[in-house]
Design an enzyme around this catalytic site. Sequence first.
Site, PDB file in Angstrom:
ATOM      1  N   CYS A 412       0.836  -1.191   0.000  1.00 34.89           N
ATOM      2  CA  CYS A 412       0.000   0.000   0.000  1.00 34.89           C
ATOM      3  C   CYS A 412       0.872   1.241   0.000  1.00 34.89           C
ATOM      4  CB  CYS A 412      -0.955   0.001   1.193  1.00 34.89           C
ATOM      5  SG  CYS A 412      -2.058   1.431   1.257  1.00 34.89           S
ATOM      6  N   CYS A 413       0.988   1.868   1.131  1.00 36.25           N
ATOM      7  CA  CYS A 413       1.591   3.193   1.216  1.00 36.25           C
ATOM      8  C   CYS A 413       2.868   3.189   2.037  1.00 36.25           C
ATOM      9  CB  CYS A 413       0.600   4.154   1.863  1.00 36.25           C
ATOM     10  SG  CYS A 413      -1.105   3.885   1.397  1.00 36.25           S
TER      11      CYS A 413
END
Length: 748
Positions: A412-413
């Site tokens: 994800c991030c």
Amino acid sequence: MLETNNHTNAWQGFKTGRWNKNIDVREFIQLNYSLYEGDDEFLEGPTKATETLWDQVMQLSKEERERGGMWDMDTKVASTITSHDAGYLDKDLEKVVGVQTEKPFKRSMQPFGGIRMAKAACEAYGYELDPETEKIFTEYRKTHNQGVFDAYSREMLNCRKAGIITGLPDAYGRGRIIGDYRRVALYGVDFLMEQKLKDFNTMSTEMSEDVIRLREELTEQYRSLQDLKELGQKYGFDISRPATNFKEAVQWLYLAYLAAIKEQNGAAMSLGRTSTFLDIYAERDLQNGDITEQEVQEIIDHFIMKLRIVKFARTPEYNELFSGDPTWVTESIGGVGIDGRPMVTKNSFRFLHSLDNLGPAPEPNLTVLWSTRLPENFKIYCAKMSIKTSSIQYENDDLMRESYGDDYGIACCVSAMKIGKQMQFFGARANLAKALLYAINGGKDEKSGKQVGPSYEGIKSDVLDYDEVFERYEKMMDWLAGVYINSLNIIHYMHDKYSYERLEMALHDTEIIRTMATGIAGLSVAADSLSAIKYAQVKPIRNEEGLVTDFEIEGDFPKYGNNDSRVDEIAVDLVERFMTKLRSHKTYRNSEHTMSVLTITSNVVYGKKTGNTPDGRKAGEPFAPGANPMHGRDQKGALSSLSSVAKIPYDCCKDGISNTFSIVPKSLGKEEADQNKNLTSMLDGYAMQHGHHLNINVFNRETLIDAMEHPEEYPQLTIRVSGYAVNFIKLTREQQLDVISRTFHESM
């Protein structure tokens, strides 16, 4: 493992080791990669085929926007690894092939996470779900979403509706699992199947619930690998064997990733750490004269192009949380080995160079694992591309390497995990700002007036007392931590049961580390609110029912984001305190507790769900994203803002601490060389302060305002938001205004 002729040919020229006999991609990389410390002069521009294909992608993107955000959609066939025939952009031009359905830009239908979501996604874009498919997944085949809501308690449902816990992966795929797609290229599928069969046959014969579940999961993993071979055959490839050259290595790896996204529509379907691995094949072929630099770059560009057109059908509710159609195809680049050697290769440059050859784009989510020890030429190149495209995020490798070694990737991030050895149970986030209001109001929701939290008498004083408020806040966080973990336990039990990521997990070791990845939102709002109560005078304003719905502030107070220890220490304490409370609760599959300070674009949704707060923020106003200071409150320049965020301790936030940073070009210097140097110095300084993550945007506010008014002129304008990048014109107007309202630093 007995090396067949296939393996001997595929591995010719590679240094041997344990990896020849056992699955050990990390050792293969460490023995065989070539550090590159030179500059970017070797890079090649786009070929004619690349330009033609990219023009086609841009035309399809234009048509998709004109059709309201959906070019085409499958409404009948449930997507699996083998559900659709082969699809192409242009078979004669593509060096890397494969799309999710039989046509590029046609989105698949994935009902296993929830048939209601699949139906809502169809209807949102004017399509109708096939009635027979709906009947099957309503009457005969239970889904993850139905399982979760069958088990939720009334308390959990109330928390979800009120927004004190929100964004939960109960109505979408959880994602954030990274299959080790490199294994398919290095070993071929047959060997991976042999290993899974071996693990199955050597398991305990004491049939406990855990053993029974794992036996079933291993069987599903084995079947998914059979399906992966069939997917390869659809495109004319025998991926049962290892890749023999660079082009095959890219294709094999991509087909493994493609299989995962055909079967799962998780919120983040990240790629891993592939650039250094693939460079080993490129270097061997270049040294042997089997390929040219231009051909290598062309293959990389076509690979990146495929990653850019990954698409899922989403509901409007999902798009509010994660705006702009993100897929989080996160690729982790660079970093330093535990032996001290930087892991930068020519491929590190080539991946970033795709931003020139194809233009800026939000996907793949290009993530540089930053270290002060990276080669200077690579640092300068990263800075140059950030200033040029605002498409890169940076994460502190010196910080993460201590916990995860040198073969981890970002899901994800900001979520680090060891590739093929670790996965997470994604848990969205709890609303700490709203929890503070619950503490003041005795567990009643400030917007609805309903009793959501534990019931006790609300604060009755005319001026809020810090000690009294904090004592109640602590109790409210105790309650919130419990209901939060229990909700996540239900979600992930049901996801494993009804929407198991069999192919992604087939590309993991059988015995893995699991983390329960919780998160918090509203950190800066909560910290500033407590600071206001402590250092100013905050008077609660009550409605006719005695509910506190607003606040009057007299005097000033320290604000998070200005390197002021008085308020920064409050933020640090909140993070440490809430993490301790989370750890006191048992987790599904004995997963390790982790936490993130990350909001994605749901900072807007959280703001809508939260009333007036004691820091002066008005009801409905967006929170700051991630660990950022509230908009406009970091008034002492860029470095002070960064220093405040860097104080948030990674040890109790190992799921990541997101900081989105915008700066105008002139503040970095007048000349390009000065700008590049100043940006690298800033990144080095942030890393040395133990800052974890930094999104970097370099542009003027006026550019964004013009893009709002003339979106057709900015089809590739890319900005970094909380943990990912997005095409600015794909954000809702409300989210665009939120981005524009943020601090644009005009001084260091």
